[in-house]
Design an enzyme around this catalytic site. Structure first.
Site, short mmCIF file in Angstrom:
data_model
loop_
_atom_site.label_atom_id
_atom_site.label_comp_id
_atom_site.label_asym_id
_atom_site.label_seq_id
_atom_site.Cartn_x
_atom_site.Cartn_y
_atom_site.Cartn_z
N ILE A 91 2.58 2.63 2.39
CA ILE A 91 3.86 2.43 3.08
C ILE A 91 4.74 1.45 2.32
O ILE A 91 5.93 1.70 2.11
CB ILE A 91 3.63 1.97 4.52
CG1 ILE A 91 2.95 3.07 5.32
CG2 ILE A 91 4.95 1.56 5.18
CD1 ILE A 91 2.42 2.63 6.67
N ARG A 143 1.54 -4.01 12.45
CA ARG A 143 0.88 -4.28 13.72
C ARG A 143 1.51 -5.51 14.34
O ARG A 143 1.86 -6.47 13.64
CB ARG A 143 -0.62 -4.50 13.54
CG ARG A 143 -1.41 -3.23 13.26
CD ARG A 143 -1.41 -2.29 14.45
NE ARG A 143 -2.23 -1.11 14.26
CZ ARG A 143 -1.80 0.06 13.83
NH1 ARG A 143 -0.53 0.21 13.49
NH2 ARG A 143 -2.62 1.09 13.73
N HIS A 146 6.75 1.57 18.96
CA HIS A 146 5.64 1.97 18.07
C HIS A 146 5.73 3.46 17.74
O HIS A 146 4.76 4.22 17.92
CB HIS A 146 4.29 1.63 18.70
CG HIS A 146 3.18 1.49 17.69
ND1 HIS A 146 2.11 0.66 17.86
CD2 HIS A 146 2.99 2.11 16.48
CE1 HIS A 146 1.30 0.75 16.82
NE2 HIS A 146 1.82 1.62 15.97
N GLY A 191 0.83 -1.19 0.00
CA GLY A 191 0.00 0.00 0.00
C GLY A 191 0.87 1.24 0.00
O GLY A 191 1.98 1.25 -0.54
N ASP A 204 9.02 -2.42 15.40
CA ASP A 204 8.46 -1.21 16.00
C ASP A 204 7.15 -1.52 16.70
O ASP A 204 6.66 -0.72 17.48
CB ASP A 204 8.23 -0.15 14.92
CG ASP A 204 7.73 1.16 15.50
OD1 ASP A 204 8.41 1.70 16.41
OD2 ASP A 204 6.66 1.64 15.08
N GLU A 237 1.36 -4.77 23.33
CA GLU A 237 1.71 -3.37 23.58
C GLU A 237 0.79 -2.77 24.64
O GLU A 237 -0.39 -3.12 24.69
CB GLU A 237 1.57 -2.55 22.28
CG GLU A 237 2.57 -2.90 21.21
CD GLU A 237 2.37 -2.06 19.95
OE1 GLU A 237 1.69 -1.01 20.02
OE2 GLU A 237 2.86 -2.46 18.89
N ARG A 288 -2.89 -8.42 -1.44
CA ARG A 288 -4.13 -9.14 -1.71
C ARG A 288 -4.34 -9.36 -3.21
O ARG A 288 -4.92 -10.35 -3.63
CB ARG A 288 -5.32 -8.39 -1.11
CG ARG A 288 -5.44 -8.57 0.39
CD ARG A 288 -6.56 -7.75 0.97
NE ARG A 288 -6.29 -6.33 0.90
CZ ARG A 288 -7.10 -5.39 1.39
NH1 ARG A 288 -8.23 -5.73 1.97
NH2 ARG A 288 -6.77 -4.11 1.30
N ILE A 317 6.73 -3.02 10.82
CA ILE A 317 6.28 -1.67 11.15
C ILE A 317 4.78 -1.56 10.92
O ILE A 317 4.26 -0.44 10.76
CB ILE A 317 7.06 -0.60 10.31
CG1 ILE A 317 7.27 -1.02 8.85
CG2 ILE A 317 8.40 -0.30 10.94
CD1 ILE A 317 6.08 -0.90 7.98
#
Length: 310
Positions: A153, A230, A277, A151, A254, A259, A173, A228
């Protein structure tokens, strides 16, 4: 009369000043304030600002009868009750793409730090250990980089990696016609091909533990993993075992499961670089995401198309 906005996440003073000019702001960035705001002012709220981690539940939506728009400040929206909100006719938006450059920068920083052992060399240098007593580390330039999630990023990671002369592959996807990289139909085949693997896919139930033991093993003892996206996307237990046993060369994370608590299985390992994060965080990015949300809201109330609808 300004629309009533319920803010469920921490904001800086400048962020709040930006929003105060456009909304009647109810600031509820912690669980107690959130519960009180919903109980006392829920009937007045027309807009909610949250993020992927904090989210907004179906039960909370039921307590907001006037809600028209719910926005996630960043790109993530995994804990926002999307389907239920849509059933209620609530418009939804996020901050997709606004922090993409910052996150991509951090992804490359983690990759370089992990592959080149920057934290370990820094610590050694501070104690007087010279290079002759330290192991040589691999070169980054010219290696194969796989990107999971192409995407905003993922594309920017690819552009930066191209500057290092890397051969690029990706899994998404569906294939992207404008991709700078070779498409792989599965994460596993991408990992088998890659020297380094960067995870840039959204979180949520569909991608939970997408990076499992098989994918980690496919990267192999010379491979490196960077996440980077989730924490839920990577099986932490499998990653810890691979790093301890030398089945994976190293990792840069990250984000991680559990978390904000640090990942207990990983913090004692010297072949993983951890940051809290912060990949998408910088003063300029934060200001831009708040402005982006405000613009989405302005468009909604003007009857115009949202910039980044969900």
């Amino acid at each position: 009369m300004k629309p009533c906005l319920l803010v469920l996440i921490p904001l800086t003073e400048s962020d709040r000043t930006e929003l105060d000019g456009r909304f009647e702001v109810i600031y509820a960035p912690d669980p107690d304030a959130r519960a009180q705001a919903l109980a006392r002012r829920g009937k007045d709220v027309r807009v909610v600002l949250t993020n992927g981690t904090t989210g907004l539940t179906a039960e909370e939506i039921d307590g907001l009868p006037a809600l028209e728009l719910a926005g996630a400040l960043g790109a993530g929206y995994e804990n926002l009750a999307l389907d239920y909100a849509r059933e209620r006719g609530i418009a939804l938006c996020n901050g997709a793409g606004v922090n993409a450059d910052c996150v991509a920068d951090h992804a490359l920083a983690l990759l370089l730090a992990a592959v080149r052992a920057v934290p370990q060399f820094d610590a050694a240098c501070r104690t007087g250990v010279w290079r002759d007593a330290l192991p040589m580390r691999p070169t980054v330039t010219g290696r194969r980089l796989g990107i999971v999630g192409y995407g905003h990023i993922g594309e920017k990671v690819a552009r930066r990696a191209a500057g290092f002369g890397m051969e690029l592959g990706y899994h998404n996807r569906q294939p992207r016609e404008d991709a700078l990289a070779r498409y792989f139909e599965s994460v596993l085949t991408l990992a088998q091909w890659s020297d380094f693997l960067v995870i840039a896919t959204p979180g949520g139930a569909q991608t939970k533990h997408l990076i499992d033991r098989a994918v980690i093993d496919a990267l192999g003892p010379q491979g490196f993993l960077v996440n980077i996206s989730r924490g839920s996307v990577v099986d932490t237990a499998a990653l810890a075992v691979a790093l301890k046993n030398g089945a994976l060369g190293g990792a840069g994370l990250d984000v991680y499961e559990g978390e904000p608590q640090p990942p207990a299985a990983l913090i004692g390992l010297d072949n993983v670089v951890l940051t809290p994060h912060v990949a998408g965080s910088s003063p300029d990015v934060r200001a831009a995401t708040v402005r982006h949300f405000a613009e989405n809201a302005a468009r909604h109330f003007a009857g115009e198309a949202l910039l980044t609808p969900l």
